[in-house]
Design a protein around this motif. Structure first.
Motif, PDB file in Angstrom:
ATOM      1  N   TYR A  81       0.833  -1.206   0.000  1.00 50.20           N
ATOM      2  CA  TYR A  81       0.000   0.000   0.000  1.00 50.20           C
ATOM      3  C   TYR A  81       0.869   1.259   0.000  1.00 50.20           C
ATOM      4  CZ  TYR A  81      -3.544   3.404   1.325  1.00 50.20           C
ATOM      5  OH  TYR A  81      -4.367   4.496   1.358  1.00 50.20           O
ATOM      6  N   ASN A  82       2.032   1.162   0.627  1.00 49.22           N
ATOM      7  CA  ASN A  82       2.958   2.302   0.660  1.00 49.22           C
ATOM      8  C   ASN A  82       3.799   2.391  -0.607  1.00 49.22           C
ATOM      9  OD1 ASN A  82       2.282   3.425   3.173  1.00 49.22           O
ATOM     10  ND2 ASN A  82       3.363   1.763   4.191  1.00 49.22           N
ATOM     11  N   ARG A  83       3.391   1.678  -1.642  1.00 51.11           N
ATOM     12  CA  ARG A  83       3.985   1.732  -2.980  1.00 51.11           C
ATOM     13  C   ARG A  83       5.470   1.390  -2.990  1.00 51.11           C
ATOM     14  NH1 ARG A  83       0.291   3.335  -6.658  1.00 51.11           N
ATOM     15  NH2 ARG A  83      -1.407   4.575  -5.882  1.00 51.11           N
ATOM     16  N   GLN A  84       5.812   0.348  -2.272  1.00 47.75           N
ATOM     17  CA  GLN A  84       7.183  -0.152  -2.303  1.00 47.75           C
ATOM     18  C   GLN A  84       7.363  -1.034  -3.535  1.00 47.75           C
ATOM     19  OE1 GLN A  84       9.535   0.874  -0.202  1.00 47.75           O
ATOM     20  NE2 GLN A  84       7.970   2.199   0.670  1.00 47.75           N
ATOM     21  N   PRO A  85       8.602  -1.193  -3.979  1.00 49.64           N
ATOM     22  CA  PRO A  85       8.840  -2.086  -5.129  1.00 49.64           C
ATOM     23  C   PRO A  85       8.425  -3.521  -4.792  1.00 49.64           C
ATOM     24  CG  PRO A  85      10.787  -0.754  -4.650  1.00 49.64           C
ATOM     25  CD  PRO A  85       9.816  -0.523  -3.542  1.00 49.64           C
ATOM     26  N   PRO A  86       8.073  -4.318  -5.800  1.00 49.94           N
ATOM     27  CA  PRO A  86       7.630  -5.691  -5.542  1.00 49.94           C
ATOM     28  C   PRO A  86       8.632  -6.520  -4.746  1.00 49.94           C
ATOM     29  CG  PRO A  86       7.140  -5.091  -7.796  1.00 49.94           C
ATOM     30  CD  PRO A  86       7.935  -3.969  -7.221  1.00 49.94           C
ATOM     31  N   ILE A  87       9.924  -6.340  -4.996  1.00 50.17           N
ATOM     32  CA  ILE A  87      10.916  -7.134  -4.269  1.00 50.17           C
ATOM     33  C   ILE A  87      10.904  -6.787  -2.783  1.00 50.17           C
ATOM     34  CG2 ILE A  87      12.869  -5.577  -4.672  1.00 50.17           C
ATOM     35  CD1 ILE A  87      13.091  -9.361  -4.864  1.00 50.17           C
ATOM     36  N   VAL A  88      10.682  -5.535  -2.451  1.00 52.36           N
ATOM     37  CA  VAL A  88      10.597  -5.117  -1.045  1.00 52.36           C
ATOM     38  C   VAL A  88       9.325  -5.679  -0.421  1.00 52.36           C
ATOM     39  CG1 VAL A  88      10.393  -3.123   0.502  1.00 52.36           C
ATOM     40  CG2 VAL A  88      11.960  -3.034  -1.443  1.00 52.36           C
ATOM     41  N   THR A  89       8.236  -5.632  -1.158  1.00 52.37           N
ATOM     42  CA  THR A  89       6.966  -6.154  -0.664  1.00 52.37           C
ATOM     43  C   THR A  89       7.055  -7.655  -0.391  1.00 52.37           C
ATOM     44  OG1 THR A  89       5.799  -4.469  -1.936  1.00 52.37           O
ATOM     45  CG2 THR A  89       4.511  -6.338  -1.187  1.00 52.37           C
ATOM     46  N   MET A  90       7.597  -8.400  -1.348  1.00 48.64           N
ATOM     47  CA  MET A  90       7.737  -9.849  -1.152  1.00 48.64           C
ATOM     48  C   MET A  90       8.717 -10.157  -0.028  1.00 48.64           C
ATOM     49  SD  MET A  90       7.621 -11.394  -5.010  1.00 48.64           S
ATOM     50  CE  MET A  90       8.743 -10.225  -5.744  1.00 48.64           C
ATOM     51  N   GLY A  91       9.792  -9.399   0.041  1.00 50.43           N
ATOM     52  CA  GLY A  91      10.770  -9.597   1.114  1.00 50.43           C
ATOM     53  C   GLY A  91      10.172  -9.353   2.487  1.00 50.43           C
ATOM     54  N   ALA A  92       9.326  -8.342   2.597  1.00 47.21           N
ATOM     55  CA  ALA A  92       8.681  -8.058   3.882  1.00 47.21           C
ATOM     56  C   ALA A  92       7.770  -9.204   4.292  1.00 47.21           C
ATOM     57  CB  ALA A  92       7.891  -6.753   3.791  1.00 47.21           C
ATOM     58  N   GLY A  93       7.005  -9.726   3.354  1.00 46.15           N
ATOM     59  CA  GLY A  93       6.117 -10.847   3.658  1.00 46.15           C
ATOM     60  C   GLY A  93       6.881 -12.095   4.057  1.00 46.15           C
ATOM     61  N   MET A  94       7.946 -12.409   3.320  1.00 48.81           N
ATOM     62  CA  MET A  94       8.736 -13.595   3.642  1.00 48.81           C
ATOM     63  C   MET A  94       9.467 -13.444   4.961  1.00 48.81           C
ATOM     64  SD  MET A  94      10.120 -14.968  -0.049  1.00 48.81           S
ATOM     65  CE  MET A  94      11.123 -13.550  -0.392  1.00 48.81           C
ATOM     66  N   THR A  95       9.979 -12.240   5.226  1.00 46.91           N
ATOM     67  CA  THR A  95      10.646 -11.996   6.510  1.00 46.91           C
ATOM     68  C   THR A  95       9.668 -12.143   7.659  1.00 46.91           C
ATOM     69  OG1 THR A  95      12.194 -10.495   5.430  1.00 46.91           O
ATOM     70  CG2 THR A  95      11.973 -10.315   7.825  1.00 46.91           C
ATOM     71  N   MET A  96       8.479 -11.615   7.496  1.00 47.25           N
ATOM     72  CA  MET A  96       7.464 -11.713   8.550  1.00 47.25           C
ATOM     73  C   MET A  96       7.098 -13.176   8.836  1.00 47.25           C
ATOM     74  SD  MET A  96       5.801  -9.910  10.611  1.00 47.25           S
ATOM     75  CE  MET A  96       4.407 -10.021  11.687  1.00 47.25           C
ATOM     76  N   ILE A  97       6.928 -13.970   7.806  1.00 42.79           N
ATOM     77  CA  ILE A  97       6.557 -15.372   8.025  1.00 42.79           C
ATOM     78  C   ILE A  97       7.705 -16.116   8.704  1.00 42.79           C
ATOM     79  CG2 ILE A  97       7.223 -16.502   5.868  1.00 42.79           C
ATOM     80  CD1 ILE A  97       3.866 -17.016   7.428  1.00 42.79           C
ATOM     81  N   LEU A  98       8.948 -15.797   8.333  1.00 46.92           N
ATOM     82  CA  LEU A  98      10.095 -16.436   8.985  1.00 46.92           C
ATOM     83  C   LEU A  98      10.192 -16.059  10.447  1.00 46.92           C
ATOM     84  CD1 LEU A  98      12.820 -16.132   6.194  1.00 46.92           C
ATOM     85  CD2 LEU A  98      11.752 -18.220   7.041  1.00 46.92           C
ATOM     86  N   VAL A  99       9.984 -14.783  10.748  1.00 52.75           N
ATOM     87  CA  VAL A  99      10.026 -14.317  12.140  1.00 52.75           C
ATOM     88  C   VAL A  99       8.929 -14.989  12.947  1.00 52.75           C
ATOM     89  CG1 VAL A  99       9.651 -12.292  13.619  1.00 52.75           C
ATOM     90  CG2 VAL A  99      11.169 -12.134  11.637  1.00 52.75           C
ATOM     91  N   LEU A 100       7.728 -15.059  12.410  1.00 50.70           N
ATOM     92  CA  LEU A 100       6.618 -15.679  13.131  1.00 50.70           C
ATOM     93  C   LEU A 100       6.841 -17.171  13.366  1.00 50.70           C
ATOM     94  CD1 LEU A 100       3.628 -13.876  11.419  1.00 50.70           C
ATOM     95  CD2 LEU A 100       4.357 -13.623  13.784  1.00 50.70           C
ATOM     96  N   ARG A 101       7.457 -17.839  12.408  1.00 50.75           N
ATOM     97  CA  ARG A 101       7.710 -19.278  12.577  1.00 50.75           C
ATOM     98  C   ARG A 101       8.826 -19.538  13.575  1.00 50.75           C
ATOM     99  NH1 ARG A 101       6.797 -22.512   6.958  1.00 50.75           N
ATOM    100  NH2 ARG A 101       4.624 -21.905   6.741  1.00 50.75           N
ATOM    101  N   MET A 102       9.741 -18.605  13.746  1.00 48.36           N
ATOM    102  CA  MET A 102      10.829 -18.788  14.712  1.00 48.36           C
ATOM    103  C   MET A 102      10.351 -18.541  16.140  1.00 48.36           C
ATOM    104  SD  MET A 102      14.355 -17.494  12.938  1.00 48.36           S
ATOM    105  CE  MET A 102      13.883 -15.800  12.734  1.00 48.36           C
ATOM    106  N   MET A 103       9.250 -17.861  16.299  1.00 49.30           N
ATOM    107  CA  MET A 103       8.739 -17.555  17.653  1.00 49.30           C
ATOM    108  C   MET A 103       8.113 -18.768  18.293  1.00 49.30           C
ATOM    109  SD  MET A 103       7.121 -13.838  16.884  1.00 49.30           S
ATOM    110  CE  MET A 103       6.944 -13.230  18.517  1.00 49.30           C
TER     111      MET A 103
END
Length: 103
Positions: A81-103
């Motif tokens: 929504y903040n108009r980031q490039p697709p690679i940043v958007t996908m990276g944020a989603g993948m990072t979030m899922i990795l962080v949540l799975r490590m918790m």
């Protein structure tokens, strides 16, 4: 690569090209209203594919904090929504899922 797989990929490519080319050839110039409608079809299809995985990853609707896919999807949507490039958007989603799975 197995020959059958290569033939399948080539056949799918030919069919995809043929349907797109045929639609352009048959319709010619697309009316403005139809063009605006068709512009939103990929977004609708992508949403139809992603929504079940976000809201019902285990086969039932789970709108809770334990649904890591939904939380990662929310973060990804906010970044997009903040108009980031697709690679940043996908990276944020993948990072979030990795962080949540490590918790």
């Amino acid at each position: 690569m197995r020959f059958e797989i290569l033939i399948s990929i080539l056949a799918m490519a030919v069919v995809t090209f043929a349907t797109r080319f045929a639609s352009i050839g048959l319709l010619g110039n697309v009316p403005a209203g139809l063009g605006r409608f068709l512009k939103h079809v990929p977004t609708a299809i992508l949403t139809a594919l992603i929504a079940p995985a976000l809201f019902a990853p285990k086969g039932y609707i789970a709108i809770t904090f334990s649904n890591h896919y939904l939380l990662a999807g929310i973060v990804t949507a906010l970044v997009a929504y903040n108009r980031q490039p697709p690679i940043v958007t996908m990276g944020a989603g993948m990072t979030m899922i990795l962080v949540l799975r490590m918790m």
